[in-house]
Design an enzyme around this catalytic site. Structure first.
Site: not given
Ligand code: FAD
Ligand code: NAI
Length: 465
Positions: A38, A50, A145, A321, A444
């Site tokens: 990961g 998140k 990174s 992504h 709607h």
């Protein structure tokens, strides 16, 4: 042991590449120093941040959002230990999911630091100190990174923290100084502001969120100020004195001028990330780098035959992504297919409240490219669903080519922006026009009707404003 492909780095770029390559019939090894898959994203980036953003937003909502809906609750109490457990459990579930996928796809996961000994040969130094050499037809570098350091400031991850430390503070600091008004600074600043910290942001430039649409950034700054953020734009940090009980940070105007001192309990350094290739042995094999980035061509090939690179370690936005799509593309290329990434349509989302999402060009970029465009805008304050949810901050902006009406950019600041942006992304992938979007029937009442109305606005035909 011989593989078709060795992927170095099991972050979103590397693990997705490994899975796609295995699906296409290759024998794949995935190597990472971490025992968990990961990479940055799952372990110390996208996913834990998140989890804390969601939990802290619920805390804020319980404190201030429910009363006006006629729900009377006692003032919420913070149980930070449980909130952190929610974050850790979320990471853990993702890590376990990846381990399952590696097994399902028969990918060999090697834990250890990889060093390219020669094209087709990778040395893996395991935790037990033993080095094993594995052989392969192709190597994909996906080493990601690392945090950019502020010269003269040592990150101790307790009082002077990077994003990693800021994801695990033991108590909300009374005062949090954030260096850098980029994505990390504003997301993690939001977490701790909601949990009680006074947040002060020092930013080198005279605006927040460089690279995002200027109008969005300006309005967003005002909303953050309403949430209690204080900004020192056009300032840089000269030094941080941590000898006393509180940190004393000396800041000075970026263009020169009088210095001032800000006190805080914690300082978060969030001034960007740098490509990471330490210990990879690139110099041995002669792989070319530029400003730390591995140099690649449009097919992800480095200058050395059989060695490819993707993700944060190469050019382009440092987004999970983007790396994932590159991972799929390079696996398909290796399988003799035509893998490709459309860099003009990579959405980006800032998960604050409200959220900010964008895809394609900003107004500033279109101006500098000399492309004539029309703008359609629609505020959430004029959207029925947004009013019913008391989520009226923000607006949608659609930028379309003045001659062809093709949508070149979409920018959304508002509740749920990160989900809504994808209808613009799909439209842009198909080269669609503002009229195509405007004539697509939208249910709607939905927040997405604001996207349709902004698209109608390009031809000055919005109905509800
Ligand atoms: P990484 O995820 O960095 O993975 C590289 C892996 O390579 C690491 O696991 C590392 O251990 C391993 N490695 C390095 N060198 C070696 C070696 N020599 N041998 C073996 N293994 C090695 N992006 C988003 O799109 N959305 C977000 O919401 C988001 N939130 C973020 C929040 C934070 C706090 C941070 C820090 C980043 C966030 N990002 C987000 C950025 C995202 O995490 C990166 O763009 C993404 O992880 C890059 O993927 P990657 O596979 O290129 O590299
Ligand atoms: P960033 O590049 O987004 O922002 C860094 C900010 O620091 C910039 O505004 C820059 O002008 C400022 N800065 C640089 N040097 C400075 C100095 N000396 N003093 C004061 N300000 C200075 O980088 P950030 O926030 O660290 O994030 C790193 C990367 O992680 C980003 O490239 C981003 O793509 C990714 N990320 C993505 C997220 C998302 O997609 N939601 C969330 C978090 C990170």
């Amino acid at each position: 042991m011989a593989y078709d492909l060795i992927v170095i780095g099991a972050g979103p770029a590397g693990y997705v590449c490994a899975i796609r390559a295995a699906q296409l019939g290759m024998k794949v090894a995935l190597v990472d120093k971490r025992k968990n898959g990961g990479g940055t994203c799952v372990n110390i980036g996208c996913i834990p941040s998140k989890a804390l953003l969601y939990a802290s937003e619920m805390y804020e909502e319980a404190a201030h959002g429910l009363g006006p809906l006629g729900i009377v609750v006692a003032a919420p109490k913070l149980d930070l230990t449980t909130m952190m457990k929610h974050k850790d459990d979320t990471v853990d579930a993702n890590v376990k999911g990846l381990a399952f996928l590696f097994k399902k796809n028969k990918i060999d996961f090697h834990v250890g630091a990889a060093r390219i000994a020669a094209p087709g040969k990778v040395d893996v130094a395991g935790e037990d100190g033993r080095t094993t050499q594995i052989e392969t037809k192709a190597i994909v570098i996906a080493t990601g990174s690392d945090v950019a350091q502020l010269p003269g400031v040592e990150i101790d991850e307790k009082r002077i923290v990077s994003s990693t430390g800021a994801l695990s503070l033991e108590t909300p600091p009374a005062k949090l100084l954030v260096v850098g008004a980029g994505v990390i600074g504003l997301e993690l600043g939001s977490v701790w502001a909601r949990l009680g910290a006074e947040v002060i942001v020092v930013e080198f430039l005279d605006r927040i969120l460089p690279g995002m649409d200027g109008e969005v950034a300006k309005q967003f700054q005002r909303l953050l100020e309403k949430q209690g953020f204080k900004f020192h734009l056009g300032h840089k940090v000269a030094r941080i004195d941590k000898s006393g009980a509180r940190l004393k940070t000396t800041i000075e105007p970026s263009k020169g001028g009088e210095a001032s001192v800000l006190e805080s309990d914690v300082a978060l350094i969030a001034i960007g990330r740098r490509p990471y290739t330490n210990g990879l042995g690139l110099e041995n094999v002669g792989v070319k780098t530029e400003r730390g980035q591995v140099v690649i061509d449009e097919h992800f090939r480095t200058n050395i035959e059989g060695i490819y690179a993707i993700g944060d370690v190469v050019r382009g936005p440092m987004l999970a992504h983007k790396g994932e799509d590159e991972g799929v593309a390079v696996a398909e290329i290796l399988a003799g297919q035509h893998g490709h990434v459309n860099y003009d349509v990579i959405p980006s989302v800032v998960y604050t409240s409200p959220e900010i999402a964008s895809v394609g060009k900003t107004e500033e970029e279109l101006k500098s490219l000399g492309i004539a465009y029309n703008v359609g805008k629609f505020p959430f304050s004029a959207n029925g669903r947004a009013r019913s949810m008391r989520k009226t901050d923000g607006f949608v902006k659609i930028l379309a080519d003045a001659t062809t009406d093709r949508v070149l950019g979409a920018h959304i600041m508002g509740y749920g922006a990160g989900e809504m942006i994808h209808e613009a992304a799909v439209l842009m992938e198909f080269g669609g026009s503002a009229e195509d979007l405007a004539r697509t029937c939208h249910a709607h009442p939905t927040l997405s009707e604001a996207v349709k109305e902004a698209a109608l606005g390009v031809a000055k035909s919005s109905i509800h404003i």
